[in-house]
Design a protein around this motif. Sequence first.
Motif, PDB file in Angstrom:
ATOM      1  N   ARG A 192       0.842  -1.188   0.000  1.00 46.62           N
ATOM      2  CA  ARG A 192       0.000   0.000   0.000  1.00 46.62           C
ATOM      3  C   ARG A 192       0.883   1.246   0.000  1.00 46.62           C
ATOM      4  O   ARG A 192       1.718   1.424   0.883  1.00 46.62           O
ATOM      5  N   GLU A 193       0.671   2.103  -0.992  1.00 41.02           N
ATOM      6  CA  GLU A 193       1.396   3.369  -1.102  1.00 41.02           C
ATOM      7  C   GLU A 193       2.908   3.165  -0.988  1.00 41.02           C
ATOM      8  O   GLU A 193       3.611   3.914  -0.309  1.00 41.02           O
ATOM      9  N   GLY A 194       3.381   2.116  -1.628  1.00 43.25           N
ATOM     10  CA  GLY A 194       4.819   1.855  -1.674  1.00 43.25           C
ATOM     11  C   GLY A 194       5.383   1.130  -0.477  1.00 43.25           C
ATOM     12  O   GLY A 194       6.596   0.895  -0.416  1.00 43.25           O
ATOM     13  N   VAL A 195       4.540   0.762   0.473  1.00 52.15           N
ATOM     14  CA  VAL A 195       5.003   0.053   1.670  1.00 52.15           C
ATOM     15  C   VAL A 195       4.472  -1.380   1.645  1.00 52.15           C
ATOM     16  O   VAL A 195       3.268  -1.596   1.472  1.00 52.15           O
ATOM     17  N   LEU A 196       5.380  -2.351   1.813  1.00 46.10           N
ATOM     18  CA  LEU A 196       5.000  -3.755   1.879  1.00 46.10           C
ATOM     19  C   LEU A 196       4.909  -4.155   3.351  1.00 46.10           C
ATOM     20  O   LEU A 196       5.879  -4.027   4.099  1.00 46.10           O
ATOM     21  N   TYR A 197       3.750  -4.627   3.771  1.00 45.46           N
ATOM     22  CA  TYR A 197       3.523  -4.934   5.183  1.00 45.46           C
ATOM     23  C   TYR A 197       3.749  -6.414   5.472  1.00 45.46           C
ATOM     24  O   TYR A 197       3.418  -7.284   4.654  1.00 45.46           O
ATOM     25  N   ALA A 198       4.331  -6.677   6.642  1.00 46.36           N
ATOM     26  CA  ALA A 198       4.560  -8.047   7.094  1.00 46.36           C
ATOM     27  C   ALA A 198       4.252  -8.114   8.581  1.00 46.36           C
ATOM     28  O   ALA A 198       4.295  -7.102   9.294  1.00 46.36           O
ATOM     29  N   SER A 199       3.963  -9.314   9.031  1.00 44.70           N
ATOM     30  CA  SER A 199       3.552  -9.506  10.424  1.00 44.70           C
ATOM     31  C   SER A 199       4.729  -9.893  11.308  1.00 44.70           C
ATOM     32  O   SER A 199       5.586 -10.688  10.917  1.00 44.70           O
ATOM     33  N   ASN A 200       4.775  -9.314  12.520  1.00 42.85           N
ATOM     34  CA  ASN A 200       5.775  -9.658  13.525  1.00 42.85           C
ATOM     35  C   ASN A 200       5.105 -10.534  14.574  1.00 42.85           C
ATOM     36  O   ASN A 200       4.271 -10.073  15.349  1.00 42.85           O
ATOM     37  N   HIS A 201       5.488 -11.810  14.598  1.00 45.51           N
ATOM     38  CA  HIS A 201       4.887 -12.751  15.548  1.00 45.51           C
ATOM     39  C   HIS A 201       5.727 -12.920  16.809  1.00 45.51           C
ATOM     40  O   HIS A 201       5.390 -13.729  17.676  1.00 45.51           O
ATOM     41  N   CYS A 202       6.827 -12.174  16.923  1.00 41.30           N
ATOM     42  CA  CYS A 202       7.708 -12.335  18.074  1.00 41.30           C
ATOM     43  C   CYS A 202       7.094 -11.703  19.328  1.00 41.30           C
ATOM     44  O   CYS A 202       6.329 -10.739  19.242  1.00 41.30           O
ATOM     45  N   PRO A 203       7.454 -12.210  20.484  1.00 42.75           N
ATOM     46  CA  PRO A 203       6.924 -11.674  21.749  1.00 42.75           C
ATOM     47  C   PRO A 203       7.232 -10.196  21.955  1.00 42.75           C
ATOM     48  O   PRO A 203       6.502  -9.491  22.641  1.00 42.75           O
ATOM     49  N   SER A 204       8.327  -9.699  21.348  1.00 48.21           N
ATOM     50  CA  SER A 204       8.707  -8.299  21.534  1.00 48.21           C
ATOM     51  C   SER A 204       7.644  -7.347  21.016  1.00 48.21           C
ATOM     52  O   SER A 204       7.478  -6.241  21.521  1.00 48.21           O
ATOM     53  N   GLN A 205       6.917  -7.771  19.980  1.00 53.46           N
ATOM     54  CA  GLN A 205       5.837  -6.972  19.378  1.00 53.46           C
ATOM     55  C   GLN A 205       6.316  -5.588  18.933  1.00 53.46           C
ATOM     56  O   GLN A 205       5.564  -4.614  18.972  1.00 53.46           O
ATOM     57  N   GLY A 206       7.549  -5.526  18.497  1.00 50.11           N
ATOM     58  CA  GLY A 206       8.082  -4.260  18.001  1.00 50.11           C
ATOM     59  C   GLY A 206       7.753  -4.055  16.533  1.00 50.11           C
ATOM     60  O   GLY A 206       7.274  -4.958  15.840  1.00 50.11           O
ATOM     61  N   THR A 207       8.012  -2.843  16.064  1.00 51.64           N
ATOM     62  CA  THR A 207       7.827  -2.494  14.662  1.00 51.64           C
ATOM     63  C   THR A 207       9.176  -2.138  14.054  1.00 51.64           C
ATOM     64  O   THR A 207       9.975  -1.432  14.676  1.00 51.64           O
ATOM     65  N   MET A 208       9.424  -2.639  12.851  1.00 50.14           N
ATOM     66  CA  MET A 208      10.685  -2.367  12.166  1.00 50.14           C
ATOM     67  C   MET A 208      10.403  -2.090  10.698  1.00 50.14           C
ATOM     68  O   MET A 208       9.713  -2.862  10.030  1.00 50.14           O
ATOM     69  N   ASP A 209      10.923  -0.973  10.216  1.00 42.78           N
ATOM     70  CA  ASP A 209      10.821  -0.641   8.795  1.00 42.78           C
ATOM     71  C   ASP A 209      12.194  -0.836   8.161  1.00 42.78           C
ATOM     72  O   ASP A 209      13.190  -0.291   8.653  1.00 42.78           O
ATOM     73  N   VAL A 210      12.237  -1.615   7.071  1.00 45.11           N
ATOM     74  CA  VAL A 210      13.504  -1.955   6.418  1.00 45.11           C
ATOM     75  C   VAL A 210      13.424  -1.591   4.945  1.00 45.11           C
ATOM     76  O   VAL A 210      12.493  -2.001   4.243  1.00 45.11           O
ATOM     77  N   PHE A 211      14.397  -0.824   4.478  1.00 46.02           N
ATOM     78  CA  PHE A 211      14.483  -0.465   3.059  1.00 46.02           C
ATOM     79  C   PHE A 211      15.389  -1.473   2.364  1.00 46.02           C
ATOM     80  O   PHE A 211      16.543  -1.666   2.766  1.00 46.02           O
ATOM     81  N   VAL A 212      14.871  -2.123   1.335  1.00 43.50           N
ATOM     82  CA  VAL A 212      15.612  -3.152   0.609  1.00 43.50           C
ATOM     83  C   VAL A 212      15.894  -2.634  -0.794  1.00 43.50           C
ATOM     84  O   VAL A 212      14.972  -2.369  -1.572  1.00 43.50           O
TER      85      VAL A 212
END
Length: 272
Positions: free
Chosen positions: A98-118
């Motif tokens: 969506r709008e140039g961003v590819l979303y993925a799910s974080n299933h780890c207990p930390s429940q943090g958010t990370m944006d990575v440019f590839v």
Amino acid sequence: MPHQSDILDLMNDYKARGEAFALATVVRTVSVTAAKAGAKAVILADGTITDGWIGGGCARGAVLKAAREALSDGQSRLVSIQPEDQLSEHQVKPGELREGVLYASNHCPSQGTMDVFVEPVLPRPSLLICGASPVAVALADLARRMGFFITVCAPAADHESFGETDRLIDGYELPAGAGERDYVVIATQGRGDSAALKAAVRVPAKYLAFVGSRKKAAALKADLEQSGTPSAQIAAIHAPAGLDIGAITPDEIAFSIVAEMIEIRRRGQRTL
């Protein structure tokens, strides 16, 4: 975490060898994440991380998938790895773009958010030019400005006819290692046509073109057939070279050839 200089040295090594890779850079983190903003990793086409760090299994799968796809289509990607509840809050699903961003799910207990440019880092396309005709000279100049790595195969006495090139080879034999990623253009125009074409047709090039009239091309193809060249290899020769734009001058012919190579190179990369 590896030093920035180590990553840069590795990237330079891959570039020098002409090997494709993707650079993944963490650009933003929210809450607890294993990797922080600025972390980098070098990823090869098979998904191998050769150096660097972008976090553990929570981010690795999504980033590696994005790297493989980026190397396949040549397009960069911004991957946002978020907990399920945040994805629901934004009304997006894992795998959605969506709008140039590819979303993925974080299933780890930390429940943090990370944006990575590839970002894919692809080797320059290689153009091998046989001959030192006016078309060959114009082609070397124009194609280099279009990002091609230029190799000229021509008698040493003719090398001075060219401006800036990347590699000069004495004679019409193609260099060892030439293969399916290379573009080859025979622009001898009467000086060694047959010898150059016979040498070039043995290379499984991405693009093989002959600069000359249809009549001359037909005669040379007939000679190749008599010498035992497989019909599939003969049929793959683009002759006359270039897109049919009514080109007459050497510069115009060179332009039509570069346009045809770009069309082949970019085929399938653009979407409407």
